[in-house]
Design an enzyme around this catalytic site. Structure first.
Site, mmCIF file in Angstrom:
data_model
loop_
_atom_site.group_PDB
_atom_site.id
_atom_site.type_symbol
_atom_site.label_atom_id
_atom_site.label_comp_id
_atom_site.label_asym_id
_atom_site.label_seq_id
_atom_site.Cartn_x
_atom_site.Cartn_y
_atom_site.Cartn_z
ATOM 1 N N PRO A 207 6.598 -47.751 46.365
ATOM 2 C CA PRO A 207 5.939 -46.442 46.304
ATOM 3 C C PRO A 207 4.939 -46.279 47.448
ATOM 4 O O PRO A 207 4.527 -47.272 48.047
ATOM 5 C CB PRO A 207 5.215 -46.455 44.955
ATOM 6 C CG PRO A 207 5.674 -47.659 44.242
ATOM 7 C CD PRO A 207 6.249 -48.604 45.234
ATOM 8 N N THR A 210 1.323 -48.635 48.806
ATOM 9 C CA THR A 210 1.279 -49.987 48.247
ATOM 10 C C THR A 210 1.089 -51.049 49.317
ATOM 11 O O THR A 210 1.059 -52.232 49.008
ATOM 12 C CB THR A 210 2.563 -50.300 47.468
ATOM 13 O OG1 THR A 210 3.681 -49.884 48.233
ATOM 14 C CG2 THR A 210 2.559 -49.583 46.137
ATOM 15 N N HIS A 428 -10.682 -30.627 20.724
ATOM 16 C CA HIS A 428 -9.428 -31.073 21.312
ATOM 17 C C HIS A 428 -9.531 -32.540 21.772
ATOM 18 O O HIS A 428 -8.705 -33.377 21.416
ATOM 19 C CB HIS A 428 -9.083 -30.146 22.489
ATOM 20 C CG HIS A 428 -7.826 -30.478 23.208
ATOM 21 N ND1 HIS A 428 -6.688 -29.713 23.119
ATOM 22 C CD2 HIS A 428 -7.498 -31.501 24.039
ATOM 23 C CE1 HIS A 428 -5.736 -30.235 23.860
ATOM 24 N NE2 HIS A 428 -6.206 -31.325 24.434
ATOM 25 N N GLU A 429 -10.594 -32.827 22.529
ATOM 26 C CA GLU A 429 -10.730 -34.187 23.064
ATOM 27 C C GLU A 429 -10.986 -35.201 21.950
ATOM 28 O O GLU A 429 -10.423 -36.293 21.955
ATOM 29 C CB GLU A 429 -11.858 -34.257 24.105
ATOM 30 C CG GLU A 429 -11.585 -33.461 25.378
ATOM 31 C CD GLU A 429 -10.246 -33.776 26.021
ATOM 32 O OE1 GLU A 429 -9.769 -34.930 25.903
ATOM 33 O OE2 GLU A 429 -9.658 -32.858 26.614
#
Ligand code: ADP
Ligand code: MG
Ligand code: ZN
Length: 615
Positions: A207, A210, A428-429
């Site tokens: 990727p 790297t 939500h969190e």
């Protein structure tokens, strides 16, 4: 190298202008200059002047008569049209005027044409070409796309990279594989004696970020040989055949400088499979690739030219590039694991002043999936933040904050969010965090925040695993999906309505569910049947389904089943812990950011949250 812009108007346009200028000069300007000092008079005047003895000398041409007067005050030279006047000679004789008929010059029409048309044109073309060349040199900074095959003026050598394997943290397997090449470049005799031939080329795949480019430089630095480096895209030029010429030059120079390393970065730019289905193909790229293949076959590896190449799209490369004798050695350069990340952090922190509280292990655990480049960036961001805050040492919370900057962008401190939205975001969190905490296979909550970020995140819950796991069990996968469902579930449980805030959760959860069904064999319906292939494992990893339409519909149904089950489970968990949900949300709303420890303490009832929510 910069791309040359095509000239705005074609060259022929400028030549056209030049032609017109010559035409004007020839037919108007030059004659006008010549005729300037000549006064034209009629024949009668001429005769009168002759009779009055005012004329000194007469030249009779075919159609005109030129004459010089004795008194040059009015004009130095007169002319008049010649008339068939048989008595003219007598008159002139009488008046005692010198006269003569001009013998017409036998100028060859060809010479005439060359002198008045071709020569000026050639001069202008020469000037034009010279200007063009100057312009190009300016634009291209020497060399130039139009200098066909002359790229050998460019020397690709970057003599000493100064980078060694010490600068590359982790990546032990890759280093080991490349060590052999270093050894060969140091001592080719050893290999020749036994009759072994070293691989001509090694392909670094992995990727982005790297450390592929870094590793190639390190190989050169370790072997202390010249390093010829070029990016694949530099071979692809405006003109067909240019790239091939460059490849030829590169290898010619490399062979002169052997032993050395030739590094072609991002080789997929030229090495793309030739039958990739593009109608007509890409002539220039194919020619360049063919030349590269020929050169790789042509040279003798024993001389000590080793070719390294790097790509993050190995699956697109032409098979011919990968066959034995070419890039037959493939060196995977994967994303670093926990230990790798920690050592990369150490390498990059080498030149940074650190406070005592810095814990790289924790940072490494929080950055699973980050590349070496990301980690280098995190260290730098932390150092910048320390400076911004007027400190001379980097502290742990600089690092933690910069992890979040790299993951989610900078804090949007000035973002205006209504109290109602803030409340929704908090529930939500906490929903995510609570669902995660109440399941046995999810990672511990590390941090919850409702400070919005520039990436668009309005808040997030950070989970950090104690240990890194390479395998994901089915239970872990399901727990992950359920955790993603937790945010939306909290909104439903509390407000009985839903918002658009869960879009990213939905996307991530669906991705996992889809992989479970199509690639991991984790559904009852399809057992261990492969339904999908990954197209580019190193770049985003998008997949393509390889099933019939009916099966595709069933796959979707199966994915939906998983998601629905997890969604229900999340709602159930939150219904069962509604008190804690309220309590934690109030706390988060007040503090905006809470740590995993605070969260767990309140959840376990050890800490009273004394904050009272005002509506
Ligand atoms: P790519 O694989 O895309 O060629 P690079 O080699 O250009 O990645 O790496 C980009 C930067 O990331 C390097 O300059 C270096 O600072 C950092 N980096 C990446 N991997 C490592 C590593 N293993 N050790 C140390 N630094 C690394
Ligand atoms: Mg690179
Ligand atoms: Zn969410």
């Amino acid at each position: 190298m910069k791309q040359m812009k095509p000239p705005k108007k074609p060259l022929i346009f400028y030549y056209g202008i030049i032609l017109v200028i010559i035409l004007l000069l020839n037919s108007f300007i030059f004659p006008a200059i010549f005729n300037h000092s000549v006064k034209e008079v009629d024949y009668g005047t001429f005769l009168t002047m002759v009779e009055d003895g005012k004329v000194k000398q007469v030249e009779i041409e075919n159609n005109t008569i030129m004459f010089k007067p004795k008194d040059t005050s009015e004009a130095k030279l007169y002319k008049t049209g010649s008339i068939d006047d048989p008595k003219l000679v007598d008159r002139l004789h009488e008046a005692n005027v010198k006269f003569a008929k001009v013998i017409p010059k036998e100028t060859s029409p060809l010479l005439n044409f060359i002198l008045s048309w071709i020569l000026p044109l050639l001069i202008f073309i020469a000037i034009g070409q010279w200007l063009m060349k100057k312009m190009q040199n300016k634009m291209m900074g020497g060399g130039g796309a139009l200098s066909f095959g002359k790229s050998n003026a460019k020397v690709y050598v970057e003599a000493q990279t100064g980078i060694t394997f010490k600068d590359v943290a982790g990546q032990d397997e890759a280093k080991e594989a490349l060590q052999e090449i270093v050894d060969f470049l140091h001592n080719p005799k050893k290999y020749k004696e036994i009759g072994a031939s070293i691989p001509k080329g090694a392909l670094l795949v992995g990727p982005p970020g790297t450390g592929k480019t870094l590793l190639a430089k390190a190989v050169a630095g370790e072997s202390k040989v010249p390093f010829f480096s070029m990016s694949g895209s530099e071979f692809v030029e405006m003109f067909v055949g240019m790239g091939a010429a460059r490849v030829r030059d590169l290898f010619k120079q490399a062979q002169e400088k052997a032993p050395c390393i030739v590094f072609i970065d991002e080789i997929d730019a030229i090495g793309k499979s030739r039958n990739s289905g593009m109608p007509g193909g890409n002539d220039e790229r194919e020619q360049t690739l063919n030349q590269l293949l020929t050169e790789m076959d042509g040279f003798d590896a024993d001389k000590g030219v080793v070719i390294l190449a790097a790509t993050n799209r190995p699956e697109t490369l032409d098979k011919a590039l990968l066959r034995p004798g070419r890039f037959d050695r493939r060196v995977p350069v994967e994303l670093p694991d926990l230990a790798g990340r920690e050592s990369i952090l150490h390498v990059h922190a080498g030149k940074v002043k650190l406070a005592d509280d810095v814990d790289f292990n924790m940072i490494a655990r929080a950055t699973s999936g980050a590349s070496g480049a990301d980690l280098a960036n995190i260290i730098n961001e932390a150092a910048l933040r320390a400076v911004r805050l007027g400190r001379n040492k980097v502290m742990q919370n600089d690092l933690e904050e910069s992890v979040e900057v790299v993951i989610a962008g900078y804090q949007r401190k000035n973002a205006v969010i209504s109290m109602k939205d803030k409340l929704t975001i908090s529930y939500h969190e906490i929903g995510h965090a609570l669902v995660a905490a109440k399941q046995s296979h999810s990672a511990p909550v590390h941090k919850i925040t409702i400070i919005p970020r520039t990436s668009g995140a309005l808040g997030y819950t950070m989970q950090v695993d104690e240990h890194e796991t390479i395998l994901m069990t089915k239970e872990q996968a399901l727990d992950k999906i359920t955790t993603y469902m937790g945010g939306r579930a909290a909104e439903e449980v509390i407000f009985k309505t839903i918002t658009s805030g869960a879009s990213n959760d939905i996307e991530q959860a669906t991705k996992i569910a889809r992989s479970m069904v199509t690639r991991f064999g984790m559904s009852d319906e399809f057992d261990m049947m492969a339904l999908e292939t990954v197209n580019n494992p190193y770049l985003g990893g998008d997949t393509s389904l390889m099933v019939s339409a009916e099966t595709a519909a069933k796959v979707d149904a199966e994915i939906l089943k998983i998601i629905k089950t997890c969604h229900q489970k999340a709602i159930r968990i939150l219904e069962d812990n509604k008190d804690k949900l309220h309590e934690l949300t109030k706390y988060l709303l007040e503090k905006e950011t809470i740590s995993g420890e605070e969260f767990m303490a309140i959840l376990a009832g050890k800490q009273e949250s004394s904050v009272i929510l005002e509506k």
